[in-house]
Motif scaffolding. Structure first.
Motif, short mmCIF file in Angstrom:
data_model
loop_
_atom_site.label_atom_id
_atom_site.label_comp_id
_atom_site.label_asym_id
_atom_site.label_seq_id
_atom_site.Cartn_x
_atom_site.Cartn_y
_atom_site.Cartn_z
N SER A 135 -7.22 16.56 1.83
CA SER A 135 -5.54 16.30 1.05
C SER A 135 -5.28 14.92 0.89
CB SER A 135 -4.25 16.80 1.70
OG SER A 135 -4.26 17.98 2.73
N ASN A 136 -4.56 14.61 -0.20
CA ASN A 136 -4.34 12.99 -0.32
C ASN A 136 -3.03 13.12 -0.84
OD1 ASN A 136 -4.29 12.71 -2.97
ND2 ASN A 136 -6.12 13.04 -3.02
N ILE A 137 -2.08 11.94 -0.86
CA ILE A 137 -0.38 11.47 -1.43
C ILE A 137 -0.34 11.49 -2.59
CG2 ILE A 137 1.50 9.78 -1.27
CD1 ILE A 137 -0.03 8.06 1.80
N ILE A 138 -1.62 11.31 -2.94
CA ILE A 138 -1.04 11.52 -4.68
C ILE A 138 -1.11 12.77 -5.43
CG2 ILE A 138 -2.66 10.12 -7.14
CD1 ILE A 138 -3.06 7.28 -5.84
N GLU A 157 0.87 -1.20 0.04
CA GLU A 157 0.33 -0.23 0.06
C GLU A 157 0.40 1.39 0.12
OE1 GLU A 157 -2.78 1.06 -0.46
OE2 GLU A 157 -3.63 -0.67 -0.51
N THR A 158 1.90 1.14 0.80
CA THR A 158 2.26 2.24 0.98
C THR A 158 3.21 2.50 -0.61
OG1 THR A 158 3.53 1.58 2.84
CG2 THR A 158 4.72 3.90 2.62
N THR A 159 3.97 1.44 -0.84
CA THR A 159 4.81 1.75 -2.15
C THR A 159 3.80 2.57 -3.54
OG1 THR A 159 6.64 -0.11 -1.36
CG2 THR A 159 6.37 0.96 -3.80
N LEU A 160 2.87 1.49 -3.30
CA LEU A 160 1.54 2.30 -4.51
C LEU A 160 1.37 3.35 -4.24
CD1 LEU A 160 0.21 0.46 -6.56
CD2 LEU A 160 -2.09 0.29 -5.21
N GLN A 161 0.89 3.47 -2.98
CA GLN A 161 0.79 5.67 -2.73
C GLN A 161 1.88 5.84 -3.42
OE1 GLN A 161 -2.10 7.13 -0.88
NE2 GLN A 161 -2.88 5.03 -2.14
N ALA A 180 1.88 6.11 -7.26
CA ALA A 180 1.05 6.69 -8.38
C ALA A 180 1.21 8.55 -7.67
CB ALA A 180 -0.40 6.73 -6.89
N SER A 181 1.83 8.76 -7.04
CA SER A 181 2.15 10.60 -6.20
C SER A 181 3.50 10.61 -7.03
CB SER A 181 2.06 10.57 -4.87
OG SER A 181 2.99 11.59 -4.84
N SER A 182 4.78 9.67 -7.75
CA SER A 182 5.21 9.85 -8.23
C SER A 182 5.48 9.60 -9.54
CB SER A 182 6.43 9.85 -7.23
OG SER A 182 6.87 8.33 -7.65
#
Lengths: 273, 434, 291
Positions: free
Chosen positions: C41-44, B90-94, B97-99
């Motif tokens: 807010s969210n991380i993405i 989950e951590t890695t996925l987020q 996705a963000s980067s």
């Protein structure tokens, strides 16, 4: 009187031994499990029943242990080298100068070591991502440095405080610059302190979990902590997890044992004030 | 003098910096050089990244040969398979996705996929899919990959709840292994008989809600109690209000089962019960197909058998189905190649190989390769055919978490079924409204 | 060399690298924590829109207050345990005894074991099916059925024990260092005067230890508040939120509930608490320095 002393000594001994057993239980049981075949895990108790050292061979093919080791060493060495350098400068400033904002600076330094990683990791990721340091070794290293620079600075400062200013004055008269003094006089005189700082930062870098997890993406930058924890998914059998865990902590323990004479000395001399 | 020493200091800093940078450079070298060589050797070779969440060494055994034959068939596409364990998925996925660094093809669970789809990060695969594939995937599974009317996920891993039991303990307890319980009452009676007449506990129960497993357990039993879908796919809510009594009965059934289970249910995970059944410390278990990997020898020898889960009030022996699947992120620069690879993975043989990791058959053509007269495969394939999709929306993680906590309290006998249901409904309400 | 101007600027050059590091790696992200906490807010996607302190409402819910309570118990018991055990071990090791060097090395080892590994090793030791402790107790006929160390009622004490295991070495090191600075002639003198052990510790040992004890305790407290991975790997906050620490709450809000805003709101609360501890420690330190 003598009898009483002997009694006290025995009491102390027993207490210390119990504590040492408590300290070593997890490591020892991990060791036993790592030498056991999966089917025999339930039968093994104090000593591995089958001495199944094959686990130590299998693990290399199961996970990319070499890669994990490499990344871990880069984080650990990178962290400790830079940390020693930064801490030497900062500690010298704190020890030898009175300057405006010194109190505030010390406060900030203290604060850095108590900022919870879980609080700061995501925003750090976002900042690094923006400046292009996401998924780099250096990104992880500076994140680790920022939250672990306090202890080395405080430690080295108390070392430097213990070195007589008179020595420096003599050198200054001889025409030595401040930086020259720092590297020619102060640093050699604080070798145990520097060594301790180095070792402590090394262990800090070695044990990082959250930062490498969040700040890197490339599989080649996965350190041991993240790689081995991935095995705790309830599908990898316990003895493999334990083998991996042991392999991951043994280098740190060996380094510690080799350096421990200096470490204890260094920590004693520069005890956290 | 002064200037020189400052320069010295700077150079020291630089040197330290360089050591690290060099180390870093060396590190990334090995990763990139392979790709570089490949691209120079063959023009216009595209490298796509692929990630399948799970135990790396097992997955490599499955996928390395598939990738190899794929690369032979499509020489201009190279596949770089990367590892991702469940513990930090989950951590890695987020973060990925963000980067914008999600791999070109990835396997994951619908919760996260739908959340990312909401944020415009997932490619709608509806137009990519050919009819052959659409027809081949079981309808309940295909539906589980849809959100907001779009096919964001191609299902390739699925679990139903199955009933596993130990025939030796059955006989010891005076039960007939050829006629396993088919209703909840019979099931309870069997659990009671085993725990009273043998050294083993009647049934293995698990309360650790690590990834929605206990919620799945509850939802499956609830589905069989009401004989249909447990989730309102239009309003994205569970259907507890209309079936309040049925939900309470289901929870009571779960609580009654804990009387005949091993101890410390709340500490036990779904994985733990597999060794318990294998070692004969419990007589029965309700678990997904993954159980088979752990008790394979016993299944072959006839010590263990599998059956449909017992039926609730509806009389239907049916389970919810929990699905994971492949998706393509919008950040992928090689969507066509990614789809080519994804489609290749969905070929009957490749999917069959993939299913050995711990999935029931996904494709009808895959199911046809098994002999349905064999009781094991017959049971498993029937469980897919009769299943209803597990409810999933972007908030599902939070819903599962809350349900899991409440089920723990129920299984620890800290609260009764009705309170549990009320707490679940109230907690879910809050999450829906957030 | 002793020009006034350069004297004045020198210290700032020395601390410059750490300042830069602080600004980029901590100050900017901390500012972002505040920003995220003020909105949806969210991380993405990062900060989306202002939502009038909605995120902070979670801090008043019984759900969160319970995890605050759990954290309080964890921190108080953990830190007390660490102080008591650390002091006992340091005192016991302070005077010569056979194998003292060996013992001294052993007691420090947990400090260098990364948290993630400590958690996995302890999970194994305490495993209810195969674990060492359960086997030991069964073999000694002390128990008939295995103890569940991570279940209803036992999980919190267990993770506290693991915290004590992890945290005590730092206490031991800090205290051992000071204990050696106590001049032995004073101790001998008071012993000759016939002082009891209690008197001795009250009038000699404790006053010597106090400043370091105080500092080390505060640092340990701040560290204990932020413990995340050990407990997360062992229990993931369960059963039924009995070990749901605030740090786990921060993580879950961000990564499970996709709600970075609330996660940051909790983070600010933690930061304030830790900041207060930092301030106390700092004032304390200055008092010592000024004296």
């Amino acid at each position: 009187m003598k009898k009483k002393k002997r009694l006290v000594l025995t009491g102390r001994m027993i207490f210390v031994i119990i504590w040492c057993v408590f300290t070593l239980i997890p490591i020892y049981t991990a060791f036993v499990a790592s030498l056991t075949k999966y089917e025999n895990l339930g039968k093994t108790f104090l000593w591995p029943v089958d001495m199944y050292y094959q686990n130590y061979i299998d693990i290399w093919s199961r996970v990319n242990l070499t890669g994990y080791f490499k990344a871990t060493v880069i984080y650990a060495v990178g962290t400790s080298l830079i940390n020693v350098l930064l801490a030497t400068f900062a500690a010298y400033a704190l020890s030898r100068y009175a300057f405006k904002g010194k109190t505030f600076y010390s406060f900030i330094i203290f604060i850095t070591q108590v900022i919870p990683q879980v609080v700061i990791a995501i925003p750090i990721f976002m900042t690094l991502n923006r400046i292009g340091l996401y998924d780099t070794y250096i990104g992880v290293i500076i994140a680790v440095l920022a939250t672990s620079m306090a202890f080395p600075i405080l430690l080295l400062r108390s070392f430097f405080d213990g070195i007589p200013v008179a020595l420096e004055e003599a050198a200054a008269i001889d025409g030595c610059s401040r930086v020259g003094i720092l590297f020619r006089i102060i640093v050699p005189l604080s070798t145990p302190g520097i060594a301790t700082t180095f070792a402590l930062s090394f262990f800090t870098g070695w044990g990082q979990y959250l930062y490498p997890l969040i700040l890197t993406r490339d599989p080649s930058k996965t350190p041991l902590t993240v790689g081995i924890s991935r095995m705790i998914d309830n599908q990898t059998p316990w003895e493999m997890v334990m083998t991996g865990t042991l392999l991951a902590i043994i280098p740190a323990i060996v380094i510690y044992l080799c350096a421990q004479k200096y470490l204890v000395q260094g920590l004693t001399a520069g005890s956290v004030k | 003098m002064k200037k020189i020493s400052w320069r010295k200091m700077l150079s020291c800093l630089l040197a330290a910096g360089m050591v690290t940078v060099m180390a870093a450079a060396c590190g990334s070298d090995s990763g990139d050089s392979g790709a570089d060589q490949a691209s120079s050797a063959e023009e216009e070779t595209v490298t796509i990244t692929f990630m399948r969440t799970g135990t790396p060494e097992v997955l490599h055994e499955i996928f390395d040969p598939i990738i190899e034959s794929f690369e032979e068939e499509y020489p201009n596409i190279k596949v770089d398979m990367q590892d991702l364990g469940w513990s930090d998925a989950e951590t890695t996925l987020q973060v990925m996705a963000s980067s914008q660094t999600l791999p070109d093809v990835m396997y994951h669970l619908p919760v996260s996929i739908f959340d990312m789809a909401d944020k415009g990060l997932i490619e709608d695969l509806t137009s990519y899919m050919d009819d052959e594939l659409k027809e081949d995937i079981y309808p309940s599974l295909l539906e589980a990959g849809q959100y907001d009317g779009k096919q964001y996920m191609i299902p390739c891993g699925a679990l139903t709840l199955l009933y596993w039991y130990n025939t030796e303990l059955f006989e010891q307890a005076g039960l007939d292994p050829d006629n396993p319980p088919a209703t909840w009452d019979e099931f309870l009676a069997a659990a009671k008989a085993i725990s009273e007449n043998t050294d083993a506990a009647g049934i293995a129960m698990y309360g650790m809600p690590s990834g929605g497993e206990t919620s799945f357990f509850f939802e499956s039993l609830f589905a069989s109690e009401i004989g249909g879908e447990t989730w309102d796919g239009e309003r994205y809510t569970y259907e507890y209000d209309e079936n309040r009594q049925a939900a309470i009965d289901t929870l009571e059934f779960i609580q009654e089962l804990t009387q005949y289970s091993q101890g410390a249910v709340e500490e036990t995970s779904r994985f733990d019960i597999r060794t318990m059944l294998r070692d004969g410390t419990v007589g029965m278990a309700l678990d997904a197909v993954n159980m088979a990997n752990q008790i394979q020898d016993g299944l072959d020898s006839g010590q263990f058998r599998v059956a449909q889960i017992p039926a609730g009030a509806s009389g239907k022996q049916m389970s919810a189905v929990n699905v994971g699947g492949f998706f393509i992120p919008t950040n992928s620069e090689h969507k066509e190649e990614a789809w080519t690879f994804l489609r290749y993975l969905m070929n009957t043989d490749n999917q069959k190989a993939h299913s050995t990791y711990g999935s029931i058959p996904i494709l009808k053509s895959e199911a046809e390769t098994y002999d349905t007269s064999d009781p094991y495969w017959g049971t498993i394939i029937k469980s897919v055919e009769d299943s209803v999709p597990e409810g999933v929306c972007p908030k599902t993680n939070s819903l599962w978490n809350l349900t899991g906590e409440q089920l723990q309290l129920l299984m620890m006998n800290n609260q009764d079924a009705e309170t549990t249901l009320d707490n679940i409904i109230a907690g879910h309400e809050e999450i829906y409204n957030e | 060399m002793k020009q006034k101007g350069s004297r004045r600027i020198e210290p700032y050059l020395f601390i410059l690298p750490t300042i830069i590091l602080f600004i980029f790696v901590l100050a900017v992200p901390l500012f972002n924590v505040f920003k995220f906490s003020l909105g949806d807010s969210n991380i993405i996607e990062g900060f989306k829109e202002w939502n009038s302190f909605e995120n902070f409402e979670y801090l008043t819910t019984p759900r969160f207050l319970k995890s605050l309570g759990v954290t309080a118990v964890y921190v108080v018991c953990g830190v007390t345990g660490i102080v008591v055990c650390g002091m006992l071990v340091a005192l016991a090791l302070n005077k010569p005894m056979p194998l003292r060097g060996l013992f001294r090395s052993i007691v420090i080892i947990p400090w260098i074991v990364p948290h993630a590994f400590a958690a996995s090793m302890w999970s194994w030791v305490l495993n209810s099916q195969f674990g060492f402790i359960n086997q030991l107790l069964t073999k000694l006929n002390l128990i008939s059925s295995p103890i569940s160390f991570l279940s209803d009622g036992t999980a919190l004490p267990t993770v506290i024990m693991v915290r004590i295991w992890q945290g005590t070495p730092f206490m031991i090191i800090s205290l051992m260092a000071v204990l050696q600075t106590i001049p032995s002639d004073i101790e001998e003198a008071i012993e000759l005067d016939g002082a009891s052990a209690i008197q001795k510790s009250r009038y000699i040992t404790l006053p010597y230890l106090r400043p370091v004890l105080m500092t080390a305790t505060l640092i340990i407290t701040a560290w204990t508040i932020q413990i995340f991975d050990t407990v997360y790997i062992m229990t993931a906050g369960g059963p039924a939120r009995q070990t749901q620490l605030v740090a786990i709450e921060i993580y879950n809000k961000a990564f499970i509930d996709y709600d970075l805003g609330t996660s940051c709101a909790i983070a600010i609360l933690v930061f304030i608490i830790v900041g207060i501890i930092g301030f106390i420690k700092f004032k304390n330190e200055r008092m010592v320095e000024d004296a």
